[in-house]
Design a protein around this motif. Structure first.
Motif, PDB file in Angstrom:
ATOM      1  N   ASP A 278       0.808  -1.228   0.000  1.00 50.44           N
ATOM      2  CA  ASP A 278       0.000   0.000   0.000  1.00 50.44           C
ATOM      3  C   ASP A 278       0.842   1.279   0.000  1.00 50.44           C
ATOM      4  OD1 ASP A 278      -2.307  -1.399  -0.119  1.00 50.44           O
ATOM      5  OD2 ASP A 278      -2.670  -1.386   2.050  1.00 50.44           O
ATOM      6  N   ILE A 279       2.057   1.220   0.546  1.00 49.94           N
ATOM      7  CA  ILE A 279       2.909   2.415   0.596  1.00 49.94           C
ATOM      8  C   ILE A 279       3.067   3.023  -0.809  1.00 49.94           C
ATOM      9  CG2 ILE A 279       4.937   0.820   0.648  1.00 49.94           C
ATOM     10  CD1 ILE A 279       5.118   4.319   1.897  1.00 49.94           C
ATOM     11  N   LEU A 280       3.037   2.177  -1.838  1.00 49.56           N
ATOM     12  CA  LEU A 280       3.220   2.698  -3.204  1.00 49.56           C
ATOM     13  C   LEU A 280       2.010   3.527  -3.649  1.00 49.56           C
ATOM     14  CD1 LEU A 280       4.831  -0.439  -4.902  1.00 49.56           C
ATOM     15  CD2 LEU A 280       5.969   1.545  -3.901  1.00 49.56           C
ATOM     16  N   ARG A 281       0.847   3.205  -3.081  1.00 48.40           N
ATOM     17  CA  ARG A 281      -0.382   3.930  -3.433  1.00 48.40           C
ATOM     18  C   ARG A 281      -0.246   5.420  -3.062  1.00 48.40           C
ATOM     19  NH1 ARG A 281      -4.717   1.077  -4.416  1.00 48.40           N
ATOM     20  NH2 ARG A 281      -4.030  -0.667  -3.153  1.00 48.40           N
ATOM     21  N   ASP A 282       0.501   5.651  -1.945  1.00 48.81           N
ATOM     22  CA  ASP A 282       0.600   7.024  -1.433  1.00 48.81           C
ATOM     23  C   ASP A 282       1.639   7.879  -2.163  1.00 48.81           C
ATOM     24  OD1 ASP A 282      -1.218   6.120   0.394  1.00 48.81           O
ATOM     25  OD2 ASP A 282       0.296   5.609   1.903  1.00 48.81           O
ATOM     26  N   LEU A 286       2.904   8.725  -9.911  1.00 49.80           N
ATOM     27  CA  LEU A 286       3.439   7.530 -10.571  1.00 49.80           C
ATOM     28  C   LEU A 286       2.283   6.701 -11.125  1.00 49.80           C
ATOM     29  CD1 LEU A 286       6.130   6.446  -7.952  1.00 49.80           C
ATOM     30  CD2 LEU A 286       6.450   7.827 -10.008  1.00 49.80           C
ATOM     31  N   GLU A 287       2.542   6.002 -12.249  1.00 52.02           N
ATOM     32  CA  GLU A 287       1.481   5.166 -12.834  1.00 52.02           C
ATOM     33  C   GLU A 287       1.492   3.788 -12.180  1.00 52.02           C
ATOM     34  OE1 GLU A 287       0.532   6.157 -17.317  1.00 52.02           O
ATOM     35  OE2 GLU A 287       2.634   5.595 -17.080  1.00 52.02           O
ATOM     36  N   MET A 291      -3.104  -4.053  -9.677  1.00 52.61           N
ATOM     37  CA  MET A 291      -2.454  -4.737  -8.541  1.00 52.61           C
ATOM     38  C   MET A 291      -1.595  -3.773  -7.735  1.00 52.61           C
ATOM     39  SD  MET A 291      -1.189  -8.276 -10.249  1.00 52.61           S
ATOM     40  CE  MET A 291      -0.087  -8.761  -8.939  1.00 52.61           C
ATOM     41  N   ASN A 292      -1.721  -2.474  -8.046  1.00 56.32           N
ATOM     42  CA  ASN A 292      -0.951  -1.422  -7.374  1.00 56.32           C
ATOM     43  C   ASN A 292       0.536  -1.474  -7.714  1.00 56.32           C
ATOM     44  OD1 ASN A 292      -0.864   0.835  -5.675  1.00 56.32           O
ATOM     45  ND2 ASN A 292      -0.208  -0.397  -3.928  1.00 56.32           N
ATOM     46  N   GLN A 293       0.899  -2.250  -8.755  1.00 60.73           N
ATOM     47  CA  GLN A 293       2.309  -2.325  -9.158  1.00 60.73           C
ATOM     48  C   GLN A 293       2.691  -1.049  -9.910  1.00 60.73           C
ATOM     49  OE1 GLN A 293       1.637  -5.953 -11.419  1.00 60.73           O
ATOM     50  NE2 GLN A 293       3.163  -7.014 -10.176  1.00 60.73           N
ATOM     51  N   LEU A 300      12.859  -1.075 -17.445  1.00 59.81           N
ATOM     52  CA  LEU A 300      12.455  -1.267 -16.044  1.00 59.81           C
ATOM     53  C   LEU A 300      12.566   0.016 -15.207  1.00 59.81           C
ATOM     54  CD1 LEU A 300      13.811  -4.893 -15.387  1.00 59.81           C
ATOM     55  CD2 LEU A 300      11.530  -4.199 -16.084  1.00 59.81           C
ATOM     56  N   GLN A 301      12.612   1.163 -15.910  1.00 65.29           N
ATOM     57  CA  GLN A 301      12.504   2.455 -15.201  1.00 65.29           C
ATOM     58  C   GLN A 301      11.023   2.794 -15.066  1.00 65.29           C
ATOM     59  OE1 GLN A 301      14.771   3.961 -18.468  1.00 65.29           O
ATOM     60  NE2 GLN A 301      16.118   5.092 -17.075  1.00 65.29           N
ATOM     61  N   LEU A 302      10.673   3.541 -14.014  1.00 65.26           N
ATOM     62  CA  LEU A 302       9.276   3.934 -13.868  1.00 65.26           C
ATOM     63  C   LEU A 302       8.872   4.788 -15.061  1.00 65.26           C
ATOM     64  CD1 LEU A 302       8.802   4.809 -10.098  1.00 65.26           C
ATOM     65  CD2 LEU A 302       8.832   2.595 -11.254  1.00 65.26           C
ATOM     66  N   THR A 303       7.649   4.593 -15.530  1.00 66.64           N
ATOM     67  CA  THR A 303       7.203   5.329 -16.723  1.00 66.64           C
ATOM     68  C   THR A 303       7.259   6.846 -16.488  1.00 66.64           C
ATOM     69  OG1 THR A 303       4.975   4.974 -15.915  1.00 66.64           O
ATOM     70  CG2 THR A 303       5.714   3.519 -17.688  1.00 66.64           C
ATOM     71  N   LYS A 304       7.129   7.271 -15.220  1.00 61.95           N
ATOM     72  CA  LYS A 304       7.085   8.713 -14.949  1.00 61.95           C
ATOM     73  C   LYS A 304       8.368   9.242 -14.306  1.00 61.95           C
ATOM     74  CE  LYS A 304       2.799   9.512 -16.165  1.00 61.95           C
ATOM     75  NZ  LYS A 304       2.524  10.281 -17.352  1.00 61.95           N
TER      76      LYS A 304
END
Ligand SMILES: Cc1cc2nc3c(=O)[nH]c(=O)nc-3n(C[C@H](O)[C@H](O)[C@H](O)COP(=O)(O)OP(=O)(O)OC[C@H]3O[C@@H](n4cnc5c(N)ncnc54)[C@H](O)[C@@H]3O)c2cc1C
Length: 436
Positions: A278-282, A286-287, A291-293, A300-304
């Motif tokens: 859940d910490i990632l939700r906060d 970020l996209e 599944m909150n992934q 493998l870099q974050l899209t944003k």
């Protein structure tokens, strides 16, 4: 350059070890691993920790010692948040078992950040699950299940001895995926060893295990052949397999199905799917997927945010299946391992000003182990020509070799050979089950 990796699990520890050896030792970059625990236990072994066939205290890797030997630093702490503009992350205060503060909340700066914090069980908001079920997300949860199991067997043994009681110990497992199937078989093996080690009144009929699955078959991610073979073996052991049974709610010792049936159990394990923590939700901006992934690009870099990589269960990496249908790289140890390899290469490439590698997921198949009774699976790609169904001893060997490959990635050949020798020796000199 400072590279911070949060999460020292199947993927994160392999990455920290690799970068520590390649960059940290040569002082080309500072590598820092952060984990909320002091020691690493390979997550696919947690059902064995729960049953007691594996002692987590013996099979764990202490992060500090491992970091010292492999050229990286380690800090214990739990990720609380991120400031992407300032390139820093926040850690929760570290508390001891009595709630006393060991370390205050801290801030850590990074040039590149790798998020490898795995997944947690998804309770799909079913009422009472979070409060009343045990999850096998972390070693301490598996150890708690095991301590309760020991006490329940001791109590049962004494009751049967005193009153020839017809009482049984009932463990209900919700979720017929690999974790539920493997844990069911492990429990029957554990019962055998408890009887051997003095609890002789507890016979096979005194343990009842119910495996409850909402779908029409076990192991939905695997082939029909493996699914029905596993079901047959579990039925032979005495597991009560309940398919197409949806759980509506759980209270302390009762499961209520959507049909209104009440199932009483002494321990209830929830193993019905995962989501990213859940910490990632906060973390804003970020996209994420359902599944909150965290969504990642080909490298493998974050899209944003290209200064942050994500790998393993917490990464949402799109994929096309054989029919061209979109899906996600599955949350498995082999995915975390492959992603850790690509992220490692890409961080070195960034340092060397070279182009980044594209991540290509390779499915090497799936294996399911029913304790020491049998194992099933399908090997693909590099491990077999085309695909090959395996069963029994061969499948069990392939299953054990997965852990050996993880050990190889973190310890190298020499120590892995020593570790497998010592596990063979332990087989003779140590009890076959952790009894406390
Ligand atoms: C019982 C069981 C059996 C399994 N069997 C198999 C199998 O046979 N084959 C297979 O391929 N896969 C299996 N899996 C799945 C496999 O374990 C995962 O896919 C794999 O471990 C994912 O690796 P990871 O590096 O993404 O995360 P993990 O290995 O889960 O590591 C995550 C790490 O992050 C740390 N962490 C989490 N949150 C924080 C935070 N907020 N701050 C700091 N640190 C944090 C954790 O302590 C942990 O060390 C199994 C899983 C379970 C539970």
């Amino acid at each position: 350059m400072k590279i911070v990796i949060v999460g020292g699990g199947a993927g994160g520890l392999e990455l920290a070890t690799n970068l520590g050896r390649q960059l940290g030792r040569k002082k080309r970059a500072e590598i820092l691993l952060i984990d909320r625990n002091h020691a690493h236990v390979w997550k696919p072994l947690l059902h064995e920790v729960a049953s007691g066939s594996l002692d987590a205290d013996i099979d764990s890797v202490n992060y500090r010692v491992h970091a010292h030997k492999n050229g990286f630093n380690f800090k214990v702490g739990s990720l609380k948040g991120l400031d992407r503009d300032q390139k820093c992350l926040y850690l929760e205060p570290l508390l001891d078992e009595e709630g006393e503060e060991v370390l205050p909340a801290r801030t850590e700066h990074y040039d590149y950040l790798v998020l490898a914090i795995g997944s947690v069980s998804n309770d799909f908001s079913v009422a009472g699950v979070a409060e009343n079920c045990i999850f096998l997300d972390q070693p301490d949860q598996a150890q708690l299940f095991h301590r309760r199991l020991v006490n329940q067997f001791i109590r049962l043994n004494s009751e049967i001895a005193r009153e020839s009681s017809k009482r049984t110990l009932h463990i209900a497992i919700i979720g017929g995926g690999a974790t539920g199937v493997e844990l069911s078989a492990e429990l029957f093996k554990a019962r055998e060893w408890f009887s051997t080690y003095g609890l002789r009144h507890v016979e096979s009929g005194h343990l009842k295990v119910s495996l409850i699955e909402a779908g029409p078959r076990l192991l939905p991610a695997l082939s029909e052949r493996i699914s029905s073979a596993a079901k047959e073996e579990l039925l032979k052991l005495g597991v009560q397999v309940r398919l197409s049974t949806t759980v509506a709610s759980v209270d302390k010792q009762t499961i209520t199905t959507s049909e209104g049936e009440h199932i009483k159990a002494d321990q209830i394990v929830w193993a019905a799917g995962v989501k990213a923590p859940d910490i990632l939700r906060d973390i804003e901006g970020l996209e994420k997927n359902r599944m909150n992934q965290l969504l990642v690009n080909d490298h493998l870099q974050l899209t944003k945010d290209p200064s942050i990589f994500a790998l393993g269960d917490c990464a949402g990496c799109p994929l096309k299946d054989n029919n061209g249908e979109p899906r996600w790289v599955p949350p498995r140890a082999q995915s975390a391992h492959q992603m850790a390899t690509t992220v490692g290469k890409n961080l070195v490439n960034l340092l060397d000003n070279k182009p980044l590698e594209v991540f290509k997921y390779q499915d090497y198949g799936s294996l399911v182990s029913l304790s020491h009774y049998t194992a099933f699976g399908k090997l693909m790609g590099g491990l077999a020509i085309g695909s090959m169904n395996v069963e029994g001893r061969l499948a069990r060997m392939a299953y054990v070799s997965l852990y050996r490959m993880h050990q190889l990635a973190i310890h190298g050949w020499y120590r892995t050979v020593l570790l497998s020798l010592s596990s063979k020796i332990n087989h003779f000199i140590r009890p076959r089950l952790k009894l406390h």
